[in-house]
Design a protein around this motif. Structure first.
Motif, short mmCIF file in Angstrom:
data_model
loop_
_atom_site.label_atom_id
_atom_site.label_comp_id
_atom_site.label_asym_id
_atom_site.label_seq_id
_atom_site.Cartn_x
_atom_site.Cartn_y
_atom_site.Cartn_z
N ARG A 148 0.84 -1.21 0.00
CA ARG A 148 0.00 0.00 0.00
C ARG A 148 0.87 1.25 0.00
O ARG A 148 1.94 1.28 0.60
N PRO A 150 0.41 5.48 0.62
CA PRO A 150 -0.48 6.60 0.93
C PRO A 150 -0.43 7.68 -0.15
O PRO A 150 0.63 7.89 -0.77
N GLU A 190 -5.52 5.31 -0.35
CA GLU A 190 -4.23 4.61 -0.49
C GLU A 190 -4.25 3.82 -1.79
O GLU A 190 -5.28 3.27 -2.18
#
Ligand code: CA
Ligand code: CA
Ligand code: CA
Ligand code: CA
Length: 330
Positions: A148, A150, A190
């Protein structure tokens, strides 16, 4: 302190007396949207305060405000309270959910002051916007799905559902978007890797992140995402041929050019920079007879050959990339 639209020193006196006079007079509350046209009627204060229309003029009704602007005025012939100045909620009450303007309607003979509170409702007149136009992410082709990343948060000067409520991402095979809400950032997103990247197929991926507010109609703002796919040394050098054959006369002089070998590597930078080496096999040390330029792959004769002694040399060559974990081919 600023006074209603008209003259006066007498009004300074009036304000000084505000707390001495009938402060328990009734309070009116209105709600209007921000950014209404000047002249828009908010309500009829004669009716709402049970005053005779004639009294408005004879008792010299004035609108008084503690703001630097009054924003409102009253028509003495109709009793209509109307907007007299631009009301921008975002300027008046930045970052505040509840916004209201408090004014007073003051009358003489007898002296009365009526408090009026006007709630200013938000209109979706600001679009979500990002601080930058584009955002760069450097992501290794080695990473596995599920990683992931941000993303920047978009701002929107409006409030509630007129602020950012969602994000969208360009359709693509590698990434999805996970939109979360809550916390100090409100709604944020995200990037989630869905399918491993391959720098050798696509070194740069450009996507558009769109922030959407919940207004009706909604407004949006965009951010370009530039994803640089970082190289991993996942390709082995490959020779242009698996076998090179060349004939040399036995009386050729040392230094004679024999051939040039070639290999390529699909990676980038040092992961694709190839150096060549002669490999000893059995009793044969090829570097005794041949010079190999490790960078160019050119092979030159080192000393004269003797046909009667050896009719053919089979030389093994290694191509090795310069990655931190090098890969080799022969
Ligand atoms: Ca607004
Ligand atoms: Ca908005
Ligand atoms: Ca490589
Ligand atoms: Ca690679």
């Amino acid at each position: 302190m600023v006074f209603g639209s008209r003259d006066g020193s007498a009004w300074i006196f009036l304000l000084a007396l505000l707390c001495l006079c009938d402060c328990s007079a009734s309070q009116l509350t209105y709600s209007i949207s921000e950014e209404l046209n000047k002249g828009t009627v908010v309500g009829n204060i004669a009716k709402d305060l049970n005053l005779n229309i004639q009294d408005l003029e004879t008792r010299d009704l004035r609108i008084v405000s503690s703001f630097s602007k009054t924003y409102f005025d009253v028509n003495l012939r109709t009793g209509n309270l109307f907007v007299s100045d631009r009301i921008d909620r975002e300027e008046l009450c930045p970052h505040v959910d509840k916004c209201s303007i408090k004014i007073q309607a003051a009358l003489n003979n007898p002296m009365n002051v009526h408090r009026i509170e006007i709630h200013i409702l938000d209109v979706n007149d600001n679009q979500p916007c990002f601080e930058e136009q584009s955002h760069v992410l450097n992501i290794s082709e080695l990473l596995s799905p599920g990683e992931r990343f941000p993303l920047p948060v978009a701002g929107d000067a409006d409030i509630g559902s007129n602020a950012v409520t969602s994000y969208k991402l360009t359709q693509n095979e590698h990434f999805s978007l996970d939109v979360q809400s809550g916390g100090e950032h409100g709604v944020y997103a995200e990037l989630v890797l869905q399918k491993a990247l391959d720098r050798e197929k696509q070194a740069v991926i450009k996507l558009v992140l769109t922030a959407v507010d919940g207004g009706k109609p909604s407004r949006s703002g965009t951010l370009q995402l530039i994803i640089n796919v970082l190289d991993f040394n996942d390709n082995t050098p490959a020779f242009s041929q698996s076998l090179y054959k060349v004939q040399v006369k036995e009386n050729a002089d040392p230094g004679t050019f024999i051939l040039r070998i070639n290999a390529t590597d699909l990676d980038a930078g040092l992961n694709s920079k190839i150096l060549f080496f002669l490999i000893k096999t059995g009793n044969l040390d090829p570097s005794k007879y041949f010079n190999l330029n490790s960078e160019t792959g050119e092979i030159h004769l080192k000393e004269k050959l003797d046909y009667e002694e050896t009719r053919a040399y089979e030389v093994r060559i290694q191509a090795k990339d310069q990655g931190s974990s090098p890969r080799r081919a022969h």
